[in-house]
Scaffold this motif. Structure first.
Motif, PDB file in Angstrom:
ATOM      1  N   THR A 164      41.579  42.741  38.732  1.00  0.00           N
ATOM      2  CA  THR A 164      43.033  42.795  38.594  1.00  0.00           C
ATOM      3  C   THR A 164      43.746  42.353  39.865  1.00  0.00           C
ATOM      4  O   THR A 164      44.921  42.011  39.834  1.00  0.00           O
ATOM      5  CB  THR A 164      43.481  44.219  38.233  1.00  0.00           C
ATOM      6  OG1 THR A 164      43.014  45.124  39.244  1.00  0.00           O
ATOM      7  CG2 THR A 164      42.899  44.642  36.890  1.00  0.00           C
ATOM      8  N   ALA A 165      43.037  42.391  40.989  1.00  0.00           N
ATOM      9  CA  ALA A 165      43.606  41.952  42.263  1.00  0.00           C
ATOM     10  C   ALA A 165      42.469  41.492  43.172  1.00  0.00           C
ATOM     11  O   ALA A 165      41.312  41.880  42.983  1.00  0.00           O
ATOM     12  CB  ALA A 165      44.396  43.081  42.931  1.00  0.00           C
ATOM     13  N   SER A 166      42.791  40.650  44.124  1.00  0.00           N
ATOM     14  CA  SER A 166      41.777  40.180  45.068  1.00  0.00           C
ATOM     15  C   SER A 166      41.277  41.348  45.908  1.00  0.00           C
ATOM     16  O   SER A 166      42.041  42.242  46.263  1.00  0.00           O
ATOM     17  CB  SER A 166      42.361  39.087  45.962  1.00  0.00           C
ATOM     18  OG  SER A 166      42.796  37.983  45.191  1.00  0.00           O
ATOM     19  N   ILE A 221      26.091  40.875  35.055  1.00  0.00           N
ATOM     20  CA  ILE A 221      26.917  41.285  36.194  1.00  0.00           C
ATOM     21  C   ILE A 221      27.038  40.090  37.135  1.00  0.00           C
ATOM     22  O   ILE A 221      26.030  39.513  37.549  1.00  0.00           O
ATOM     23  CB  ILE A 221      26.294  42.484  36.934  1.00  0.00           C
ATOM     24  CG1 ILE A 221      26.173  43.673  35.983  1.00  0.00           C
ATOM     25  CG2 ILE A 221      27.134  42.869  38.147  1.00  0.00           C
ATOM     26  CD1 ILE A 221      25.473  44.870  36.590  1.00  0.00           C
ATOM     27  N   HIS A 222      28.249  39.724  37.485  1.00  0.00           N
ATOM     28  CA  HIS A 222      28.483  38.520  38.277  1.00  0.00           C
ATOM     29  C   HIS A 222      28.860  38.818  39.724  1.00  0.00           C
ATOM     30  O   HIS A 222      29.252  37.897  40.447  1.00  0.00           O
ATOM     31  CB  HIS A 222      29.597  37.686  37.620  1.00  0.00           C
ATOM     32  CG  HIS A 222      29.261  37.220  36.234  1.00  0.00           C
ATOM     33  ND1 HIS A 222      28.488  36.108  35.978  1.00  0.00           N
ATOM     34  CD2 HIS A 222      29.578  37.734  35.017  1.00  0.00           C
ATOM     35  CE1 HIS A 222      28.354  35.929  34.670  1.00  0.00           C
ATOM     36  NE2 HIS A 222      29.011  36.919  34.064  1.00  0.00           N
ATOM     37  N   ILE A 223      28.772  40.063  40.139  1.00  0.00           N
ATOM     38  CA  ILE A 223      29.158  40.408  41.514  1.00  0.00           C
ATOM     39  C   ILE A 223      28.105  41.354  42.113  1.00  0.00           C
ATOM     40  O   ILE A 223      27.287  41.940  41.398  1.00  0.00           O
ATOM     41  CB  ILE A 223      30.556  41.073  41.555  1.00  0.00           C
ATOM     42  CG1 ILE A 223      30.747  42.086  40.416  1.00  0.00           C
ATOM     43  CG2 ILE A 223      31.633  40.013  41.450  1.00  0.00           C
ATOM     44  CD1 ILE A 223      30.227  43.437  40.661  1.00  0.00           C
ATOM     45  N   VAL A 224      28.151  41.474  43.449  1.00  0.00           N
ATOM     46  CA  VAL A 224      27.291  42.403  44.184  1.00  0.00           C
ATOM     47  C   VAL A 224      28.157  43.096  45.235  1.00  0.00           C
ATOM     48  O   VAL A 224      29.217  42.586  45.607  1.00  0.00           O
ATOM     49  CB  VAL A 224      26.113  41.667  44.865  1.00  0.00           C
ATOM     50  CG1 VAL A 224      25.160  41.094  43.838  1.00  0.00           C
ATOM     51  CG2 VAL A 224      26.628  40.575  45.807  1.00  0.00           C
ATOM     52  N   PRO A 225      27.749  44.267  45.712  1.00  0.00           N
ATOM     53  CA  PRO A 225      28.527  44.947  46.754  1.00  0.00           C
ATOM     54  C   PRO A 225      28.739  44.056  47.978  1.00  0.00           C
ATOM     55  O   PRO A 225      27.829  43.355  48.408  1.00  0.00           O
ATOM     56  CB  PRO A 225      27.663  46.169  47.083  1.00  0.00           C
ATOM     57  CG  PRO A 225      26.902  46.436  45.827  1.00  0.00           C
ATOM     58  CD  PRO A 225      26.610  45.087  45.252  1.00  0.00           C
ATOM     59  N   GLY A 226      29.952  44.086  48.513  1.00  0.00           N
ATOM     60  CA  GLY A 226      30.298  43.275  49.675  1.00  0.00           C
ATOM     61  C   GLY A 226      30.843  41.907  49.326  1.00  0.00           C
ATOM     62  O   GLY A 226      31.309  41.184  50.208  1.00  0.00           O
ATOM     63  N   MET A 227      30.806  41.547  48.069  1.00  0.00           N
ATOM     64  CA  MET A 227      31.277  40.234  47.639  1.00  0.00           C
ATOM     65  C   MET A 227      32.795  40.239  47.480  1.00  0.00           C
ATOM     66  O   MET A 227      33.370  41.181  46.951  1.00  0.00           O
ATOM     67  CB  MET A 227      30.604  39.864  46.311  1.00  0.00           C
ATOM     68  CG  MET A 227      31.024  38.540  45.737  1.00  0.00           C
ATOM     69  SD  MET A 227      30.102  38.212  44.194  1.00  0.00           S
ATOM     70  CE  MET A 227      30.892  36.697  43.675  1.00  0.00           C
ATOM     71  N   GLU A 228      33.442  39.189  47.957  1.00  0.00           N
ATOM     72  CA  GLU A 228      34.892  39.068  47.807  1.00  0.00           C
ATOM     73  C   GLU A 228      35.210  38.417  46.464  1.00  0.00           C
ATOM     74  O   GLU A 228      34.584  37.433  46.078  1.00  0.00           O
ATOM     75  CB  GLU A 228      35.477  38.237  48.940  1.00  0.00           C
ATOM     76  CG  GLU A 228      37.003  38.121  48.884  1.00  0.00           C
ATOM     77  CD  GLU A 228      37.574  37.356  50.061  1.00  0.00           C
ATOM     78  OE1 GLU A 228      38.690  36.822  49.927  1.00  0.00           O
ATOM     79  OE2 GLU A 228      36.893  37.272  51.103  1.00  0.00           O
ATOM     80  N   VAL A 229      36.166  38.981  45.752  1.00  0.00           N
ATOM     81  CA  VAL A 229      36.547  38.464  44.441  1.00  0.00           C
ATOM     82  C   VAL A 229      38.040  38.160  44.429  1.00  0.00           C
ATOM     83  O   VAL A 229      38.815  38.756  45.173  1.00  0.00           O
ATOM     84  CB  VAL A 229      36.204  39.472  43.324  1.00  0.00           C
ATOM     85  CG1 VAL A 229      34.705  39.658  43.194  1.00  0.00           C
ATOM     86  CG2 VAL A 229      36.888  40.812  43.555  1.00  0.00           C
ATOM     87  N   LYS A 230      38.409  37.218  43.562  1.00  0.00           N
ATOM     88  CA  LYS A 230      39.801  36.841  43.405  1.00  0.00           C
ATOM     89  C   LYS A 230      40.366  37.480  42.141  1.00  0.00           C
ATOM     90  O   LYS A 230      39.632  37.835  41.220  1.00  0.00           O
ATOM     91  CB  LYS A 230      39.945  35.324  43.322  1.00  0.00           C
ATOM     92  CG  LYS A 230      39.389  34.579  44.530  1.00  0.00           C
ATOM     93  CD  LYS A 230      40.171  34.895  45.783  1.00  0.00           C
ATOM     94  CE  LYS A 230      39.651  34.086  46.974  1.00  0.00           C
ATOM     95  NZ  LYS A 230      40.384  34.410  48.230  1.00  0.00           N
ATOM     96  N   ALA A 231      41.664  37.626  42.110  1.00  0.00           N
ATOM     97  CA  ALA A 231      42.317  38.183  40.919  1.00  0.00           C
ATOM     98  C   ALA A 231      42.019  37.307  39.709  1.00  0.00           C
ATOM     99  O   ALA A 231      42.129  36.094  39.770  1.00  0.00           O
ATOM    100  CB  ALA A 231      43.827  38.281  41.146  1.00  0.00           C
ATOM    101  N   GLY A 232      41.618  37.943  38.599  1.00  0.00           N
ATOM    102  CA  GLY A 232      41.290  37.230  37.374  1.00  0.00           C
ATOM    103  C   GLY A 232      39.847  36.796  37.277  1.00  0.00           C
ATOM    104  O   GLY A 232      39.429  36.249  36.246  1.00  0.00           O
ATOM    105  N   GLU A 233      39.048  37.017  38.313  1.00  0.00           N
ATOM    106  CA  GLU A 233      37.645  36.605  38.298  1.00  0.00           C
ATOM    107  C   GLU A 233      36.822  37.537  37.418  1.00  0.00           C
ATOM    108  O   GLU A 233      37.001  38.750  37.428  1.00  0.00           O
ATOM    109  CB  GLU A 233      37.099  36.598  39.724  1.00  0.00           C
ATOM    110  CG  GLU A 233      35.676  36.075  39.846  1.00  0.00           C
ATOM    111  CD  GLU A 233      35.216  35.990  41.291  1.00  0.00           C
ATOM    112  OE1 GLU A 233      34.004  35.914  41.535  1.00  0.00           O
ATOM    113  OE2 GLU A 233      36.093  35.991  42.183  1.00  0.00           O
TER     114      GLU A 233
END
Length: 324
Positions: free
Chosen positions: A212-214, A52-64
């Motif tokens: 799929t989206a930021s 898992i590469h994310i945690v709650p509260g983390m901002e992600v970009k589309a395609g990440e």
């Protein structure tokens, strides 16, 4: 009387300002609220969470890349198919070799008979020429007799040779026809399995989940090493910008906003970030939120209309917008 005209002009300007400021939703336009619609990332096939590469509260970009997944069942199926395809391809190659060997054997077998016939024909032709030479030596006029026993025998041998050649071609054609059918069956099976393998490899590549989206990660429902069932939710993301507008139609405006119609959506206070949206459905008649009320004195009602807008905008969640 100058002060009277000044007062009238001032009141007219004030009315125009109030009308433009508080009654923008009149005419062919309407007001609404831009809202974010969080989306859940789900899995289509049972799999094991690899990382898992994310945690709650983390901002992600589309395609990440969000979650890496693997499926032992899928890996086994892919390995089995690859082995089966390899075996069938080997069978196809061996079958082609056997066919060529069988054709070579038939040619060699018939070739012995053809060589014997050629030798006999050559021998008889030589003997016939020698006889013609002797005849010419002792006769003034001598010519070969086409009906002589020697000539008849030569023609018979040539006919036998031609029949052997025809029989050879028929045998080779039969072998090729039979092998073509078997090879075609193998080829069809290989193509079918390769298509199935391609489908499984696509499923494998689709196991990993990407944004799929930021947006901002709201919840993560799984952890590394966990086995998840088909159609389970892995995580939930809130988009950075609204993707839906809820408009409120008052009166007979619904006839001007048909489903599928493309409308312009812009900020209510200043016409910035104007985007094109598509009307995707209607809701119920409900009280207008305070932010879109023209006046707080009387509670107004309107029919909800849902408009889908692209994620590339600068609207804020809950911002008041104008729809034209």
């Amino acid at each position: 009387m100058n002060w009277f005209y000044v007062l009238i002009a001032s009141m007219l300007v004030a009315m125009l300002f109030i009308s433009g400021r508080y009654f923008k939703g009149s005419g062919e336009s309407s007001v609404g609220i831009a809202q974010t619609a969080e989306y859940k990332v789900k899995i289509e096939k049972a799999a094991l969470v690899k990382a898992i590469h994310i945690v709650p509260g983390m901002e992600v970009k589309a395609g990440e890349l969000l979650v890496e997944l693997t499926s032992e069942e899928l890996e086994i199926d892919i390995t089995k198919l690859r082995n089966q395809i390899t075996i069938r391809k080997s069978e196809r190659a061996e079958k082609a070799k056997l066919v060529n060997a069988e054709i070579s054997y038939i040619k060699a077998q018939v070739g012995i008979d053809l060589e014997e016939l050629d030798a006999k024909i050559l021998e008889m032709e030589s003997e016939m020429k020698m006889n013609e030479g002797i005849t010419k030596e002792f006769s003034i006029e001598a010519s070969a007799d086409a009906s002589s026993p020697m000539a008849v025998r030569i023609r018979s041998l040539q006919q036998q040779k031609q029949k052997h050649i025809e029989a050879l071609n028929i045998k080779i054609e039969d072998v090729k026809q039979e092998s073509t059918t078997e090879l075609q069956l193998l080829e069809n099976q290989i193509n079918l399995w390769e298509s199935e393998l391609k489908l499984l490899e696509t499923q494998k590549s689709n196991l990993n989940k990407y944004a799929t989206a930021s947006g901002v990660v709201k919840n993560v429902y799984v952890k590394a090493g966990e086995q998840v069932e088909s159609f389970s939710s892995l995580l939930e993301i809130n988009p950075l910008h609204p993707t839906t507008v809820v408009a409120y139609l008052i009166g007979k405006k619904s006839t001007q906003f048909n489903i599928g119609k493309i409308v312009s959506v812009s900020s209510y206070d200043q016409l910035r970030n104007s985007v094109q949206g598509e009307i995707i459905g209607y809701g119920s008649v409900s009280k207008l939120p305070e932010i879109v009320q023209k006046s707080t004195a009387n509670q107004a009602f309107g029919q909800q209309v849902f408009i889908e807008i692209p994620a590339e905008n600068t609207f804020s969640n809950g911002e008041k917008v104008l729809i034209r």
